[in-house]
Scaffold this active site. Sequence first.
Site, PDB file in Angstrom:
ATOM      1  N   GLU A   1      41.009  43.778  49.391  1.00  9.43           N
ATOM      2  CA  GLU A   1      40.202  43.898  50.608  1.00  9.43           C
ATOM      3  C   GLU A   1      40.798  44.937  51.552  1.00  9.43           C
ATOM      4  OE1 GLU A   1      40.422  39.374  49.656  1.00  9.43           O
ATOM      5  OE2 GLU A   1      41.616  41.168  49.292  1.00  9.43           O
TER       6      GLU A   1
ATOM      7  N   HIS B   1      46.379  44.134  49.281  1.00  6.24           N
ATOM      8  CA  HIS B   1      45.291  43.343  48.735  1.00  6.24           C
ATOM      9  C   HIS B   1      44.067  44.232  48.531  1.00  6.24           C
ATOM     10  CE1 HIS B   1      46.966  39.198  50.122  1.00  6.24           C
ATOM     11  NE2 HIS B   1      47.832  39.907  49.421  1.00  6.24           N
TER      12      HIS B   1
END
Length: 199
Positions: free
Chosen positions: A128, A126
């Site tokens: 993040e 991801h």
Amino acid sequence: MRDKLFTTGENPENNINPDESRDRPPGGPVHEQMPGRLPFAVCQSCGVSHRPGWDQYFMDIALVVASRSTCLRRKVGALIVKDRRILASGYNGAPAGLKHCLEIGCLREQQGVPAGERHELCRGLHAEQNALIQAAVYGTAIQGAVYYVTHQPCVMCAKIMINAGIQKVVFRGDYPDPLALKLLEEAGVVLTRYGPGGE
């Protein structure tokens, strides 16, 4: 949200508008924040150019970062910011050196896995996670920083953010993972939904 025009020599940093960022205190609801204008928009009545606010500036950059994504389902970009300085960025995609989903297809699509479920069935990291990994690789401390993310974080990313000491998450689009929001709220992480919900 009304903008104040500053005269020559006046420092806009000293005139912070408390209504510009509608954060929630820990334990409060997620507040929505609508962008006031396009970057460097020119006022129709006075012809003066306006600078974007900090949240708009960083979210616009996160959207550009998302354009590098190789995910076939959702293009996500993330920034880690502290003291109005970008510490790291990341977008979703396969680990370095591995083939991208753009090249070999989406395992989750092939198996019919709905969004927000079975995160382990994915080649990609991801956005993040990639931003945090980038900070770690270069030895950049992120405790007390702010994440700007084009979409609401999932529960895995929320747990990582909590343990990394992230104090605030500004996100734009929705993601079907209510547990992530619940955990961030329980941990006292300030949540701000920037702009319209959805993609």
